[in-house]
Design an enzyme around this catalytic site. Sequence first.
Site, PDB file in Angstrom:
ATOM      1  N   SER A 136      35.702  45.426  44.038  1.00  0.00           N
ATOM      2  CA  SER A 136      35.733  43.997  44.355  1.00  0.00           C
ATOM      3  C   SER A 136      36.357  43.715  45.717  1.00  0.00           C
ATOM      4  O   SER A 136      35.971  42.756  46.390  1.00  0.00           O
ATOM      5  CB  SER A 136      36.493  43.234  43.263  1.00  0.00           C
ATOM      6  OG  SER A 136      35.825  43.315  42.031  1.00  0.00           O
ATOM      7  N   HIS A 179      40.830  41.095  44.797  1.00  0.00           N
ATOM      8  CA  HIS A 179      39.800  40.113  45.114  1.00  0.00           C
ATOM      9  C   HIS A 179      40.256  39.219  46.269  1.00  0.00           C
ATOM     10  O   HIS A 179      39.525  39.022  47.249  1.00  0.00           O
ATOM     11  CB  HIS A 179      39.505  39.236  43.891  1.00  0.00           C
ATOM     12  CG  HIS A 179      38.992  39.991  42.709  1.00  0.00           C
ATOM     13  ND1 HIS A 179      39.772  40.851  41.976  1.00  0.00           N
ATOM     14  CD2 HIS A 179      37.764  39.993  42.124  1.00  0.00           C
ATOM     15  CE1 HIS A 179      39.053  41.357  40.991  1.00  0.00           C
ATOM     16  NE2 HIS A 179      37.824  40.855  41.067  1.00  0.00           N
TER      17      HIS A 179
END
Length: 303
Positions: free
Chosen positions: A187, A250
């Site tokens: 991610s 993230h």
Amino acid sequence: MAAAHDLEMEGVNLNMGREMKEELEEEEKTREDGGGRGPAKNKKVHRIVSKWMLPEKSRVTYLERANCFPPPVFIISISLAELAVFIYYAVWKPQKQWITLDTGILESPFIYCPEKREEVWRFISYMLVHAGVQHIVGNLAMQLVLGIPLEMVHKGLRVGLVYLAGVIAGSLASSIFDPLKSLVGASGGVYALMGGYFMNVLVNFREMIPAFGIFRLLIIIFIIVSDMGFALYRRFFVPANGSPVSFAAHIAGGFAGMSIGYTVFSCFDKALLKDPRFWIAIAAYLACVLFAVFFNIFLSPAN
């Protein structure tokens, strides 16, 4: 009023004439390059890619030298490696279910573990391991859909730089803001690509097809919100017998993309090393990396 109307119509006719001239020139250039349906199709693909990936002022330069050599090898290779590792842990290692892999991946030499931070390769290799079907499908879909056209335009070296900057930023941020939790997934790299592309669309919004620009921004926001929701669920609402996974990668990957990624993707027709914005972004990134290394050695609760 009639005169103004005539001037307006004349302006429209001039614009239409200019567009038709550009189309004819492109078709003539295609025929001169060898003709046939293959080159024409390639030109059409490159025109579509240029409209989605580049502001108007850079499209002419791209179309003049557009080719698929080298092909988008980096994104495809990374995706195949991540898929192979996922299949290995899902099939050859015992798992209770495919939806959320648990015990097998937690013993992997690739996963980032706070207690094994001295094995420095884990700060990068964690991107190869994913926590379940939803996790890997989401990451692969986004990095292929976005990464392949980005690599067609900017080539593998630049896209790889942004992707790996997001991966490293993700693991280092997780080691600071969630220091006692493990980390898996690509991610950080995916969010770096999205962050760089998002900033490019935002800054050059008027030149990147406004109607589709809004649509693209909404898609990116929807993907980010849904993926962050899933990451927060895995972190805070995981069952008692499961293993929570950090989500800080993230956010850090997105910031890496919005700084380094935007600089790289906005320098399509310029020498990257001669752009002062690139060195400012690199200096800020390296300062954050050095702070993270210092934190992990001397201040981390995981010590």
